[in-house]
Design a protein around this motif. Structure first.
Motif, PDB file in Angstrom:
ATOM      1  N   MET A   1      28.013  77.358  61.414  1.00 51.31           N
ATOM      2  CA  MET A   1      28.118  77.737  62.830  1.00 51.31           C
ATOM      3  C   MET A   1      27.493  78.951  63.409  1.00 51.31           C
ATOM      4  O   MET A   1      27.190  79.099  64.464  1.00 51.31           O
ATOM      5  CB  MET A   1      29.697  77.543  62.988  1.00 51.31           C
ATOM      6  CG  MET A   1      30.101  76.570  62.379  1.00 51.31           C
ATOM      7  SD  MET A   1      29.644  74.653  64.056  1.00 51.31           S
ATOM      8  CE  MET A   1      30.242  75.716  65.185  1.00 51.31           C
TER       9      MET A   1
ATOM     10  N   TYR B   1      34.088  83.209  63.215  1.00 51.04           N
ATOM     11  CA  TYR B   1      32.856  82.634  61.574  1.00 51.04           C
ATOM     12  C   TYR B   1      32.446  83.501  60.781  1.00 51.04           C
ATOM     13  O   TYR B   1      32.735  82.979  59.670  1.00 51.04           O
ATOM     14  CB  TYR B   1      32.375  81.630  62.327  1.00 51.04           C
ATOM     15  CG  TYR B   1      32.270  79.751  62.691  1.00 51.04           C
ATOM     16  CD1 TYR B   1      33.103  79.252  61.995  1.00 51.04           C
ATOM     17  CD2 TYR B   1      32.300  79.547  63.917  1.00 51.04           C
ATOM     18  CE1 TYR B   1      33.454  78.145  62.212  1.00 51.04           C
ATOM     19  CE2 TYR B   1      33.060  78.463  64.584  1.00 51.04           C
ATOM     20  CZ  TYR B   1      33.620  77.893  63.690  1.00 51.04           C
ATOM     21  OH  TYR B   1      34.060  76.650  63.567  1.00 51.04           O
TER      22      TYR B   1
ATOM     23  N   ASP C   1      32.966  71.760  68.480  1.00 50.01           N
ATOM     24  CA  ASP C   1      32.839  73.336  67.789  1.00 50.01           C
ATOM     25  C   ASP C   1      34.344  73.404  67.899  1.00 50.01           C
ATOM     26  O   ASP C   1      35.195  73.181  67.233  1.00 50.01           O
ATOM     27  CB  ASP C   1      32.396  74.080  67.907  1.00 50.01           C
ATOM     28  CG  ASP C   1      33.014  76.046  67.122  1.00 50.01           C
ATOM     29  OD1 ASP C   1      33.822  75.090  66.268  1.00 50.01           O
ATOM     30  OD2 ASP C   1      32.964  76.461  67.369  1.00 50.01           O
TER      31      ASP C   1
END
Length: 571
Positions: free
Chosen positions: A106, A140, A67
């Motif tokens: 994610m 996110y 990530d």
């Protein structure tokens, strides 16, 4: 070449199997372009979510490493979307879907580990990493919400539900405000779960402000720093708090009212944030460079100053109206003429005032000898005599175009306000806190209102809420012998004065108002004309006053509403 890379990735086992596998995989990942990098990582995370692989400490480490490694590529994809407003519809849709889909997966990937933490065997292993996991997940979620705002769409309720749950978990863990770098390898910027959450909530307060994609993204980048000026509290303090959020509801920020109290609610205030915006604006006015303001490398030019002014006005208005309960609305089917811009509004209000003056004169049987002479000579009243009569009533003439108003469909009425339904494509100029002139039919006088609320109903349909300030405005002329802003001299003004000793004349609107049940005199004027120590000579119809400017009631981007103190009435 790409086929060779694809086969290379395919032969390897899942990079989430271990930190070693992730490290090796990331080295190969650097050989491809940002879009391919993002697609590869997205594919790995999707496979992990779809598979039955048990979450382990090593797989969490691997996911966090990948990530962080892909952040530069993901930022490049996001920048491509934000910086290219003229891309084709096909490219826009693909980029939007890629960005939102990546952020969504994610969050789901990290959720596998958050949910697994209930397992006592894994809890001790995952606990040190949970603050960063929750902060990244909130970031996110905020990205998804922002991309929905870009399209003027409502954020799916599930996004808010998950955001509230993750923030609550950070509170339970006792690390909600603990500072740390979210992506230490790519940025030294310090954040926290609370910072990420409040940044998401504060951008939500601007969702219906009709801001462009570039403007929303710029404000979001500023909120990365400004969010640290806001503290979320469980206990409501009337003098400090202006917004709240219910952790058990699937929506964002709300106004505070007496019913919104208790454990599910969290509260925050805007005082320090608004002070920061006003300080930046003050430094700009004194000549500070944009580079010195720490607003980002792309923050340059007058558009940035206008955006800062908008934030100052909107959030200040939110502070004042945070506890105002809306009146009950009644469904109606009407149409209203709408004009905007203080100068244009003054022109139409003056026309109403002149018509009222003529009617009053006729009611008193007053004789206009110039009109009688015109009738005898020409058989009609000349335009020059009409203009002379108008100037005699109020010499401060405002030029305006005929029929330059918009027509809005009024959907509902309330005590002191109107709700309208309009097409966005025909009204792209609208913004919250815009000063409006409105009338429900051509036989009525123009009223003064402020656009308070905007909500997108569909791709080209918007609902707008208007607060009516007064139904009886009066256009006034103002001038001061003090140093004022330079005005253009119109031909009409030169004709009236003969070109000699023309004062620097400004226009404003007199608005009757009440504060704490007491009637006060107020003016709506151009922001550039305001000064706390200024004394103006005011002419309203056939009366003259000397006034000083007092309390500021409200500010727009280009207008200001102030109380005035009458010093004396002049003959």
């Amino acid at each position: 070449m790409l086929d060779r890379f694809s086969s290379l990735f395919a032969k390897e086992k899942s990079p989430l199997a271990s930190v070693k596998a992730a490290t090796s995989w990331c080295k190969n990942l650097d050989l491809v372009d940002p879009a391919t990098r993002g697609a590869k990582v997205h594919g790995v995370v999707t496979d992990f979510i779809a598979g039955n692989q048990a979450p382990t400490f090593e797989s969490l480490q691997a996911l966090m490493m990948i990530d962080e490694h892909v952040q530069e590529a993901f930022d490049a994809i996001c920048y491509q979307y934000v910086s290219n407003p003229r891309m084709s519809k096909e490219i826009e849709q693909k980029l939007w879907k890629d960005i939102v889909g990546y952020a969504h997966d994610m969050v789901d990937g990290y959720q596998r580990f958050v949910q697994a933490e209930s397992n006592e065997a894994l809890q001790k292993q995952f606990a040190p990493m949970m603050p960063v996991v929750l902060a990244r997940s909130l970031r996110y979620l905020a990205i998804q919400a922002k991309w929905y705002y870009f399209r003027f769409e409502k954020v799916p309720p599930k996004i808010w539900t998950v955001a509230h749950q993750l923030y609550r978990l950070s509170e339970i863990g006792g690390f909600d405000s603990n500072p740390f770098p979210t992506y230490p390898a790519s940025s030294a910027e310090i954040s926290s779960c609370a910072d990420e959450y409040i940044q998401m909530l504060m951008l939500n307060t601007l969702a219906n402000n009709n801001l462009s994609i570039r403007q929303l993204d710029m404000v979001d980048s500023w909120l990365e720093k400004w969010s640290k000026l806001i503290q979320i509290s469980r206990k409501y303090q009337e003098e400090r708090h202006h917004f709240c959020v219910n952790l058990q509801e699937s929506q964002g920020a709300q106004k505070i009212n007496p019913e919104l109290m208790g454990e599910p609610y969290r509260y925050w205030g805007l005082n320090d944030l608004v002070n920061q915006v006003q300080e930046i604006l003050g430094r700009l006015m004194t000549g500070a460079s944009y580079a010195s303001l720490d607003l980002g490398s792309d923050a340059r030019g007058p558009a940035v100053a206008e955006l800062l002014k908008h934030l100052d006005v909107f959030w200040t208005m939110s502070m004042r109206n945070s506890q105002v309960k809306r009146s009950e609305r009644t469904k109606v089917a009407k149409a209203a003429d709408i004009i905007y811009g203080l100068d244009r509004i003054c022109g139409y209000v003056k026309e109403d005032n002149d018509k009222f003056t003529r009617q009053s004169r006729e009611a008193k049987d007053q004789v206009d000898y110039d009109e009688i002479m015109d009738m005898r000579l020409y058989g009609f009243v000349s335009s020059r005599t009409k203009q002379k009569s108008s100037v005699a009533t109020n010499p401060y003439v405002v030029n305006k175009k005929q029929n330059d108003w918009h027509t809005w469909s009024i959907d509902n009425e309330s005590n002191g306000g109107l709700g309208a339904i309009l097409r966005f494509s025909e009204n792209e100029w609208i913004r919250p806190n815009l000063l409006l002139g409105l009338r429900l039919n051509s036989n009525e006088n123009w009223q003064i209102g402020v656009l308070r609320r905007i909500a997108r109903l569909s791709d080209d349909e918007i609902s707008a809420g208007i607060q009516v300030l007064t139904s009886t405005p009066v256009m006034v002329g103002m001038h001061s012998e003090q140093s004022d802003r330079i005005e253009n001299i119109t031909v009409t003004e030169l004709g009236f004065t003969g070109g000699l000793e023309l004062p620097n004349v400004k226009t404003a609107l007199y608005v009757p108002h009440q504060i704490d049940g007491k009637s006060v005199n107020t003016l709506i004027m151009h922001s550039a004309d305001y000064g706390l120590d200024k004394i103006y000579q005011i002419r309203a119809r056939d009366k003259r006053f000397s006034v000083s400017l007092g309390l500021v009631l409200e500010k727009g981007v280009d207008w200001i509403w102030v109380a005035v103190n009458v010093l004396r009435q002049e003959n």
